[in-house]
Every structure is written in C-alpha cells, then in structure tokens.
Design a protein around this motif. Structure first.
Motif, PDB file in Angstrom:
ATOM      1  N   ILE A  23       0.862  -1.190   0.000  1.00 52.17           N
ATOM      2  CA  ILE A  23       0.000   0.000   0.000  1.00 52.17           C
ATOM      3  C   ILE A  23       0.886   1.223   0.000  1.00 52.17           C
ATOM      4  CG2 ILE A  23      -1.748   1.272   1.288  1.00 52.17           C
ATOM      5  CD1 ILE A  23      -2.725  -1.400   2.394  1.00 52.17           C
ATOM      6  N   TRP A  27      -1.510   7.031   1.287  1.00 53.15           N
ATOM      7  CA  TRP A  27      -2.842   6.825   1.867  1.00 53.15           C
ATOM      8  C   TRP A  27      -2.831   7.079   3.379  1.00 53.15           C
ATOM      9  CZ3 TRP A  27      -7.025   5.988  -1.141  1.00 53.15           C
ATOM     10  CH2 TRP A  27      -6.788   5.599  -2.473  1.00 53.15           C
ATOM     11  N   SER A  34      -8.321  13.116  -1.125  1.00 50.16           N
ATOM     12  CA  SER A  34      -8.880  12.042  -1.970  1.00 50.16           C
ATOM     13  C   SER A  34      -9.008  12.425  -3.433  1.00 50.16           C
ATOM     14  CB  SER A  34     -10.250  11.633  -1.441  1.00 50.16           C
ATOM     15  OG  SER A  34     -11.141  12.743  -1.499  1.00 50.16           O
ATOM     16  N   HIS A  37      -6.771  10.651  -6.075  1.00 54.82           N
ATOM     17  CA  HIS A  37      -7.111   9.243  -6.291  1.00 54.82           C
ATOM     18  C   HIS A  37      -8.374   9.121  -7.134  1.00 54.82           C
ATOM     19  CE1 HIS A  37      -4.051   7.989  -3.402  1.00 54.82           C
ATOM     20  NE2 HIS A  37      -4.490   8.992  -2.601  1.00 54.82           N
ATOM     21  N   LEU A  54      -8.376  -1.371  -5.009  1.00 57.15           N
ATOM     22  CA  LEU A  54      -8.657  -0.558  -3.812  1.00 57.15           C
ATOM     23  C   LEU A  54      -9.481  -1.327  -2.796  1.00 57.15           C
ATOM     24  CD1 LEU A  54      -9.415   2.964  -5.378  1.00 57.15           C
ATOM     25  CD2 LEU A  54      -7.393   2.259  -4.110  1.00 57.15           C
ATOM     26  N   LYS A  55     -10.411  -2.136  -3.277  1.00 57.52           N
ATOM     27  CA  LYS A  55     -11.224  -2.926  -2.348  1.00 57.52           C
ATOM     28  C   LYS A  55     -10.363  -3.962  -1.625  1.00 57.52           C
ATOM     29  CE  LYS A  55     -15.688  -2.437  -4.728  1.00 57.52           C
ATOM     30  NZ  LYS A  55     -16.800  -3.142  -5.412  1.00 57.52           N
ATOM     31  N   GLU A  56      -9.465  -4.608  -2.379  1.00 59.95           N
ATOM     32  CA  GLU A  56      -8.589  -5.587  -1.729  1.00 59.95           C
ATOM     33  C   GLU A  56      -7.732  -4.934  -0.654  1.00 59.95           C
ATOM     34  OE1 GLU A  56      -6.324  -7.316  -4.803  1.00 59.95           O
ATOM     35  OE2 GLU A  56      -7.965  -8.553  -5.623  1.00 59.95           O
ATOM     36  N   GLN A  57      -7.206  -3.759  -0.968  1.00 57.30           N
ATOM     37  CA  GLN A  57      -6.408  -3.059   0.034  1.00 57.30           C
ATOM     38  C   GLN A  57      -7.251  -2.656   1.224  1.00 57.30           C
ATOM     39  OE1 GLN A  57      -4.575   0.210  -2.002  1.00 57.30           O
ATOM     40  NE2 GLN A  57      -3.017  -1.075  -3.039  1.00 57.30           N
ATOM     41  N   SER A  58      -8.521  -2.269   0.997  1.00 61.21           N
ATOM     42  CA  SER A  58      -9.434  -1.904   2.082  1.00 61.21           C
ATOM     43  C   SER A  58      -9.688  -3.110   2.981  1.00 61.21           C
ATOM     44  CB  SER A  58     -10.735  -1.361   1.513  1.00 61.21           C
ATOM     45  OG  SER A  58     -11.650  -1.094   2.549  1.00 61.21           O
ATOM     46  N   ASP A  59      -9.817  -4.309   2.370  1.00 61.65           N
ATOM     47  CA  ASP A  59     -10.032  -5.513   3.173  1.00 61.65           C
ATOM     48  C   ASP A  59      -8.813  -5.813   4.046  1.00 61.65           C
ATOM     49  OD1 ASP A  59     -12.501  -5.757   1.976  1.00 61.65           O
ATOM     50  OD2 ASP A  59     -11.805  -7.161   0.411  1.00 61.65           O
ATOM     51  N   VAL A  61      -6.662  -3.689   5.205  1.00 62.87           N
ATOM     52  CA  VAL A  61      -6.580  -2.717   6.299  1.00 62.87           C
ATOM     53  C   VAL A  61      -7.592  -3.057   7.375  1.00 62.87           C
ATOM     54  CG1 VAL A  61      -6.943  -0.300   6.884  1.00 62.87           C
ATOM     55  CG2 VAL A  61      -5.637  -0.892   4.856  1.00 62.87           C
ATOM     56  N   GLU A  62      -8.790  -3.445   6.972  1.00 64.01           N
ATOM     57  CA  GLU A  62      -9.805  -3.782   7.965  1.00 64.01           C
ATOM     58  C   GLU A  62      -9.387  -4.989   8.795  1.00 64.01           C
ATOM     59  OE1 GLU A  62     -13.444  -4.295   5.889  1.00 64.01           O
ATOM     60  OE2 GLU A  62     -13.753  -2.139   5.511  1.00 64.01           O
TER      61      GLU A  62
END
Length: 1042
Positions: A23, A27, A34, A37, A54-59, A61-62
């Motif tokens: 990542i 960010w 934002s 981006h 971006l969704k994979e990176q969000s997962d 991080v969560e």
C-alpha cells in the motif's frame, strides 16, 4: 522502515505485512486528499481493475485493524477494572476518616474533665526528676577530684580538662552552692587541681618540645632519664634509631570552631628538611621514611591513646581525621589544653625562661656524648693511626695531596716537614683533616638536633599565633573571667612573649656562641658586624617604640648576636617570667662555655671552613620550615654571621698566612736546590720524584687553598684569586732562577730567535715537550729542520767558553726546574677542572688557572730547549778545535783527541747528573741532538783543515767511535741513529784514503750520500801521497751534475 511495521500482526498472518507493504504511504498521510485518487480512477483505462485493487487493500486494512483491536482489548478491560478499584478505595477511606474524627471528639470531651489533676501529677514528676538528677550531679562532683587525679596520672590531660571544665560549670550554677555547702571544699580542691594540671601539661609540653617525651618525633630520645639526671645516649644509637630529617607536618582537614580551627587553618605546612646528595645514608633515610609513612597510613584515622578517655567533641574528631604525625597531634593537644585552661601566657613565659638554659644544656650534652663516643672508640680500636671516616670529608678527590703531606714516601724521605714548614695550619687543620672532620661532625649533630627541636617550636608557635588571633586564649574556655583563676592578667602579651622568632633567635645565638668557641673568636672581633647592625636598628627606633621591643621583635626580628653575657633590652611591661626568659641565660653558661675543646683535636679560625657547610644546610632547613611571613627571620641570622666572619676575618687571615707561607717556601735557600734520593727518575712523588722543595710546597699550598674553596663554594672566587696571586709570584721566582742560569748565554739567545724556535718545533724530538704534545711533523720536514738547525749552529761565530753554561749545577737545576714546573702545571690543570669555571676565572680577570698551567708548562719547555741547545753548542765548542789544524800524525795512537775525551766525559757526567730529575724521554731530547751536530761539525771541519794523512783519518774515526760509545751508553738514546750519523762521518773521512779515480767511481755510485760541497771539500784538503789532477773539481762537478 515503513509506517506499518510496528503493528501487532500475528505470526500466522504475516502475509498482511506484505500486503500492507504494497500500500502506498500516501494513503496514510496526516492530511489525506482524496481528489488525486478519484481523478486517477476516472481517467484510468481499466477502472474496474483499479477499483478492485482498492477494495482488496481496504479488506487488508480492515483485517489489520481487527487484529489490533483484538490485541489491545484485554489491556483496555484491565485498566477499566483498576480504575473502578481505586474509586472504591477512596470512598472507603473517606468513611473511615469520618469515624476517626468522631472518636477524637469523644476523647477530647473525656480528657477535658480531668485536666487539672493531670497537670499536678506532671509538675510533681518533673520536680522529682530534677531532684534526682541534682543528687546524681552532686555525687558525681564529689568524685571529680579523684577522677581528675587518676586522669592526670594516666596522662589523659584532655579528658581531665574536660571533666574539670564540666564540673566547674556545674559549680557555677545559681543556688547550687547555697543548697549544698559541702561543695565549697570541692570547689577549692578543683582550684588546686587546675594549677597541678597546668604544670603537668607544661612539663610534658617542655619535654616534647625538646624531643624528650613519649610521643616525640625522635624515636631514640636525646636524653635518658635516671633519677631526673639527663644523660646523653650514644651517638651511634641515636643516629641509627632516629627518624630521618625529611619530615612533613600537614594541616588537619575539617571545619570547626575554636579548637578545631587551630588544627585546620593551615598552621602546619609541609616542611622538608633534606640534605644534599652529597652525604651517605640517603637510602637508609628513605627506607625509614617509607616505613613511617606505611605505619602512619594504618594509624592515621585511629584515635590517639592520650585521647582514649576523652569525651568526643569537634577537636577530637579533627585530630582523629588528621594526617599529621603523631608528635604533632600530641603538641596540638597540649596547646589546646593550655587554651582551655587559659594558661597560654604563663606557659609561654615559662618556656621562654627555660629556653636558653635548656638548649645550652643540650649542646653541652651532645658534646659530652661525642667525647664519650671518642673515648669508647679509642679503647676498642687498636693503637696506631686511624683515618677519619670518608663520610666526614667534604672535600673529595683531593685527599691524596694531604695524605702525601702526612705520609712517608717509599724512598724514605718525608714531605711532612715541607708541609709543616710552609703551611699556616697543622695537618689536623687542613681541608679534610681530623680537626675539620671532627668539627663538621660535631656541628652537624648539634644543628640536626636543634632543627628537630625548632620544628616542634614552629608547630607550637603557629598554633598559638592562630588561636591568639581568634580568641582570648588566657581565659578558661567556657568559664567566666575570674580574677583568682586568671593569674596571667598582668602579662603584657597574649602568649607570654613566646613567638616563632624568639626560639630561632636563642638557637642561633647559642649556636654562634658555640661557633665562636670552636673558632676561638674573640667577642670584639667576631661581633663587629652585629654591633654595627644593632646601632643601625637603634637609630631607627623611636623612644615610643622602645616600649614595644618584644612584640616588634616577635613579628619582624632583626637578628643580632651576643658574644658576651649581654642581654636583650626589654620594655618594663610584661611579667618577670618573660624578662627572665628573654634576657637571661643559664647562670654559669657564660663562664663554663661548651667544652668543645675536649672533643676537637684542635681549635682555631680555620675551622670556619668545616662550619660553613653545616650552617648553610641548617639555614636552608630552617627557612623551609618557617611560615612565609616569618621567612625574613633568617636574613640576618647564623648564616649571615658565618659569611661575614669568613669574609672579614678568615679570608684576610688566610691570605696573609698563605702569602707568608708562599714567600717562605720560595725564598728559602733550599727551595730551588735540586735534591735526588735515587739514581734514576721516578714518575711519582710518593716514590721519590725529586720535585724542587719550593714548588712542591707551593703545590701543597695551592691544593690547600683550593680545598678551602671547595669547602666554601661561595668564597671560591676569592680563594682562587689568592691561588692565582701565589702562582704568579711563584712563577716570577721560577723565572728568576731560570734567568740566573741562562742570562747572557748563547743558548738562551738562540731559542729566542723566531727561525730557530720554528725549526725546533718541527723537530720530531719536540713531541715530548709539555707544550707541544700532539704536534705531528712529516719525515721530510723533520730531516730538513734538523739539517737546517745544524747549519745555523755551525754558521755561528767561534763559540767561546763564556757563551756556554759551564756550571753543571745550573744545568741540573734547569732539568729539575723543568720537571718540577711540569708537575705543578699538571697539578694546576687538575685543580682547575675541580674548581667551578666561574670561580676559576675571577671577575674582571681574563686569566684562569689553565692559563697559569700553560705558563708553567711553557717555562718548563724553555728549560728543556736550553738544555738541548746547550749540549749541541757544547759539542760545537769542542769540535771546533778540528778546524785550522793539520792532522799529520806520525804514528797510530790508541786514544781519541783530548777535546773528544773532554766532550764525552762531560756528556756522561751531565747525563748522570740529570738522570734523577727528568724522564728518559726528555733525556733523549736533551742529549739526542749531539750526534747530528757532531756529524755535521766533523764533516764541515774538513773544509778548514790544511792537511790530513792516513793516521789523521784514523784519529778522527777513533774520535767518532769514542763519541758513539759515550752516546750509546745512555739507555734512552737511539743507538741506531747514533751509529748511522757517526758511520757517515767515518765513511766520509775514509774517502780521503782512496785514489782520485776510485773516489770518482764512488761518487758516481753514491752521489746522494754526501752533498756536492762535502764531495768538493774532499778534493780541497791536502792529503800527502794522493795525486790530484788539476781538473779534479771540474770532473767531480760533471759527475754530480748528471
């Protein structure tokens, strides 16, 4: 290192760290924007892929956030629980405090009802306790006198004073005496004990001041007590057991009040008492000092035994922590005791009173001890000569000269008679003699004892000065002033007239009295400088200041000495003790003296040389011990007196005495009379070298005077001037003797010619001359100079008998004078090396001892030159009879000519006469030139001969053989050279026997053997029976020219 590296990610999910690493850190910035981006996704060609990323990176991080929350959840819960417990405890404490306040209020109400009864009970208990304590104190005070007596008997003086002062304070309480009347007797007894305690302390202080006490710095006491009669211990024992001279007194470290300040404010500085490297026993002193230092470190912080029964206070604590030597601590304790008693002025006055008699007694006892030691050594040692120990000699390297003057040489002739005839002092009084060594040893011992005693006085003086500047030390500590107790109220000075300057004055005065006795100095002669100084001081002193003489002299002393029983003037103020201590000496000391004559083999003014160095060392030690403000006390002290005495009395006397001795030595009839005790030359005086008595005496006197210079380096310049004066006068006398022998003689005139002097210097035989050592000459130069010298001598007009030194005694005198002058020159040169250069060359005078040695050596060389030239001229004088005569003998005689017999007998006689006075090398120089000049004179004589026949040639050959035999008989003459020279003469004259043609053939083969002139002379002389053609000379010249 990334921003996500510190997150608590479990080990089984390490892939999350890799995902987080991919990542972009943009960010995670603090102010996230934002817009870039969004614009990137909208403008991307593959929007779906970017959104998916971006969704994979969000997962990821969560999931990381879940792990973090899971990791810290337990800690959050525990913190909340702890906070709840704290709130509960605060609430419970508040409730208990409320209950406590309620109970205290109930107790206050209960106690208030019985307050009056409790107050009555408390007052009764306090009164009973006070009565019981007072009864205990009364009982204790009644036992105080016996307790103090016991402490005094045990020498626990400080503890006794503590008990005394404590009891005295208790007796002074208001109402105590009226309550208990019996305490009046106790008070009276304590007053008596105060006086007894004072005198006990004073006696112990006096004993330790003079190193007689139990804790004195000298381990072996000067005195051994037997029925209170002081006697001196043996010198050997005291020196072996005594502590070294180098001792230190250091300050007590700490900060306190009255008693402690007396120890801590720098009153005792390091005082180094060291001797030169020049004395023996230095290693032993260092080892003893090392042992003492080691013992001191072990005991430095232990309580001294004399304070073991004392009550701890600031003074005792300061003494315990102090690094001072044991004897210094004890002296400090005694001074503190006197201050606490308020008896400092009385103690100072009594110390002053006893000072001069005590030091006088110590000096006499030391002298008696030396006498006993000497008597003991005489009884133990075998009978005979006993030399003085080497450690007592302060002149090293010169002793052989004085031993020579006292011992008998192997040849049976003693030089002591010469020494006694010219020296102004006896052998005992010469530098390094027994009297000098004994005086130095005696004074060293006495001054060493005085230095050790003065060190104690410095400690006491500094303590008293320091305490006097801080407190009233004549009032008992912690007691009110009492007329009955303060017996020192009439004293004019706080310390009773005692200061550091006073003992120093007395010590130096007594030492000067002793020195004057040793030197046999009369009071009038020795005290001239002191009287002048006293008059100078008296002019400056006003009438008003005369009443303060004591105090002024204590602070800034002007040192003057007493030679009779004179007393120092005092003011009318002060107690009788002060006047007695300052102005009076022992009752019979002036009449009795010190008795130094019983110890010293001889007394006299010349002992000042052995006294000077001990006094100088004594002054250096005293100066190093004195405080800076008292450093000027030694300026006009014993050293100044000694230096003035040496300068004003010894040096003039020495100059007159030695000048008289020099005059007597060089003017006597036997001074320049050669005397030989052997038939051969001996190189050393001890074995009989026949030095002229006058010059031998001068050499001994010069060594003596320079021995005094080494004993007194400060006056070395003056003494070297004396030696130069004596040497100059002696040189003139030697020059006169030399001139009496050579005046108006041809040899003297010839050696003064520059050309002859130069040729003689080129002569290789001159290498043996004293002033030409190391002069190298080439072989060609040597042969040329010898030939040229012979030609010069032969070219002189006919030599008459009046031109020669016909008296053999004068020639022997020149030989002896040459050797004696060389001996003195070598001695002067050695002495000049032993004397410092600054002293050897006097100020304002460019000459030094080396220049005198050169002068003596040059005159010795002139004597040898005259002898050599004289023998050569004597040869020419005898051989000149060969000229202008006819050698036409009728028969072959067996005897040489009469003039040859006269010459050979003269050579033999003079050689035998000079043999004991000059070495073989110099005899070779004197007689070595005879053969060369004889050969040249013989060949040259042929030119002046009218006729010669065969028998005449044989006669001349017989003459040369006789001369050769006479010369070869001398052991140091080069026989080969003699034979070579005379063989040449015989060969030359034998050529006359050859026919002309044979002669020409010889010349053709040996044209270099003789000179053309010599070959020509062979043809000029008339030889009966030889046919010589008319063209003989031309034919000879033709042969020699090829």
């Amino acid at each position: 290192m990334g921003i996500f590296d510190g997150l608590p990610v479990p080990s089984d999910k390490t892939y999350l760290r890799e995902e987080l690493a991919r990542i972009d850190e943009s960010w995670a910035v603090a102010r996230f924007d934002s817009l870039p981006h969004v614009v990137h996704i909208l403008t991307s060609k593959d929007r779906e892929t970017d959104v998916l990323l971006l969704k994979e990176q969000s997962d990821v991080v969560e999931e990381v956030v879940d792990e973090v929350v899971h990791a810290y959840h337990g800690g959050f819960n525990k913190a909340i629980q702890n906070y709840s417990q704290i709130l509960r405890l605060f609430r419970e404490s508040t409730e208990k405090l409320g209950d406590l306040k309620h109970d205290l209020a109930e107790a206050k109400r209960s106690l208030g009802t019985r307050n009056k009864q409790l107050h009555q009970l408390w007052y009764r208990s306090v009164t009973l306790r006070h009565i019981i304590a007072l009864l205990d104190q009364i009982e204790g005070i009644a036992k105080v006198p016996s307790r103090i007596e016991k402490l005094i008997a045990d020498k626990q003086f400080y503890a006794a004073i503590q008990v005394y002062l404590q009891s005295s304070l208790m007796l002074e309480r208001e109402g105590l005496q009226t309550v208990v009347g019996a305490l009046q007797d106790v008070r009276s007894e304590l007053s008596k004990l105060r006086g007894a305690l004072f005198f006990k302390i004073l006696d112990d202080l006096h004993a330790h001041l003079y190193n007689r006490g139990e804790y004195s710095s000298v381990a072996s006491s000067i005195y051994e007590r037997d029925d209170d009669v002081p006697t001196i211990t043996s010198v050997a024992a005291s020196r072996m057991s005594a502590q070294p001279l180098s001792r230190r007194t250091r300050t007590l470290k700490g900060d306190s009040q009255f008693g402690v300040r007396g120890l801590t404010n720098g009153s005792h500085r390091a005082s180094s008492i060291e001797e030169g490297s020049s004395f023996d026993g230095h290693d032993e002193e260092e080892s003893v000092e090392h042992d003492e230092a080691t013992d001191g470190k072990l005991l430095s912080h232990q309580l001294p035994p004399w304070l073991s029964d004392s009550t701890p206070d600031e003074f005792i604590e300061a003494v315990r922590k102090s690094d001072d030597p044991l004897h210094v601590k004890y002296l400090q304790t005694l001074v503190q005791c006197l201050c606490m008693l308020g008896k400092v002025a009385a103690a100072g006055a009594i110390i002053c009173q006893k000072l001069r008699p005590t030091i006088h007694e110590i000096i006499i006892s030391k002298i008696k001890s030396h006498m006993e030691t000497r008597n003991l050594s005489k009884s133990v040692c075998s009978q005979g000569d006993r030399t003085v120990a080497a450690g007592l000699h302060f002149i090293k390297g010169q002793s052989e000269a004085y031993i020579l003057s006292k011992e008998k040489p192997q040849n049976g002739i003693s030089n002591s008679g010469t020494h006694l005839a010219v020296s102004p002092v006896s052998p005992l009084m010469v530098p390094g003699g027994k009297a000098q060594a004994a005086a130095k040893d005696l004074l060293d011992s006495i001054l060493d004892t005085i230095v050790k005693i003065f060190e104690n006085h410095v400690v006491i003086g500094e303590l008293l000065e320091l305490k006097a500047s801080q407190h009233d030390i004549n009032t008992p500590k912690s007691l009110p002033k009492d007329v009955n107790w303060n017996t020192d109220s009439e004293a004019s000075q706080v310390t009773g007239g005692y200061t550091i300057s006073y003992p120093l004055t007395v010590f130096q005065s007594e030492c000067q009295q002793l020195i004057c006795e040793i030197l046999r100095a009369t009071p009038e002669a020795a005290s001239a400088d002191a009287a002048a100084q006293t008059a100078k001081v008296a002019k400056k002193a006003s009438k008003k200041e005369k009443k303060q003489v004591i105090s002024n002299n204590c602070n800034g002393l002007t040192f003057t000495f007493r030679f009779s029983d004179a007393t120092v003037s005092l003011s009318n103020q002060g107690a009788d003790l002060i006047r007695q201590g300052w102005g009076k000496r022992a009752p019979n000391s002036a009449q009795e003296g010190y008795g130094s004559a019983a110890v010293l083999p001889e007394q006299g003014i010349y002992l000042a040389a052995s006294i000077y160095r001990p006094v100088l060392q004594f002054t250096d030690k005293i100066t190093s011990m004195l405080p800076k403000k008292h450093s000027q006390l030694v300026n006009d002290g014993l050293l100044t007196f000694t230096e003035n005495f040496v300068k004003d009395h010894l040096l003039p006397t020495m100059f007159v005495d030695y000048r008289k001795g020099v005059q007597q030595a060089i003017s006597s009839a036997a001074a320049f009379r050669p005397r030989a005790h052997t038939t051969t030359y001996t190189p050393t005086v001890e074995k009989g070298r026949p030095i002229l008595q006058g010059l031998l005496a001068i050499d001994l006197l010069a060594k003596e005077v320079l021995g005094w210079a080494q004993a007194m380096p400060k006056f070395a310049t003056d003494l070297v001037k004396y030696v130069q004066t004596f040497l100059e006068r002696t040189f003139e006398r030697c020059r006169t003797s030399y001139m009496e022998a050579v005046l108006e003689k041809l040899s003297y005139r010839l050696i003064g010619r520059h050309d002859i002097e130069k040729l003689m210097r080129l002569d290789p035989a001159s290498d043996c001359l004293p002033s030409l050592l190391g002069h190298s000459v080439s072989h060609s130069e040597a042969i040329g100079s010898d030939v040229e010298l012979c030609q010069l001598f032969l070219s002189l007009p006919s030599i008459k008998q009046d031109n020669l030194i016909r008296d053999d005694n004068k020639l022997i005198l020149l030989a002896s004078l040459s050797d004696s002058l060389e001996y003195v020159a070598d001695s002067i040169e050695r002495l000049g090396q032993a004397v410092p250069r600054t002293a050897s060359q006097a100020e304002g005078n460019s000459r030094n001892l080396a220049s005198f040695a050169d002068e003596y050596r040059k005159l010795a060389t002139d004597c040898l030159k005259v002898l050599r030239v004289e023998m050569q001229l004597e040869t020419v004088f005898h051989l000149q009879e060969m000229t202008n005569r006819e050698y036409l003998e009728d028969d072959d005689t067996e005897e040489p000519d009469d003039f040859v017999i006269s010459l050979t007998s003269q050579i033999t006689r003079r050689d035998e006469g000079m043999a004991p006075f000059i070495s073989g090398e110099k005899r070779n120089y004197v007689f070595g030139g005879i053969c060369g000049i004889a050969a040249s004179a013989s060949t040259k004589a042929l030119a002046d001969m009218r006729s010669i026949n065969l028998f005449g040639v044989q006669q001349i050959c017989r003459n040369t053989i006789a001369l050769e035999q006479a010369m070869s008989a001398m052991p140091y003459i080069d026989g080969e050279s003699v034979q070579q020279n005379l063989d040449r003469v015989r060969t030359y004259f034998e050529l006359l026997n050859m026919p002309f043609e044979t002669l020409l053939a010889f010349v053709a083969e040996h044209d270099q053997m003789f000179t053309p002139t010599e070959y020509s002379n062979l043809l000029k002389v008339n030889v009966p029976g030889r046919d010589t053609p008319t063209d003989a000379q031309s034919r000879l010249s033709e042969i020699l020219s090829h």
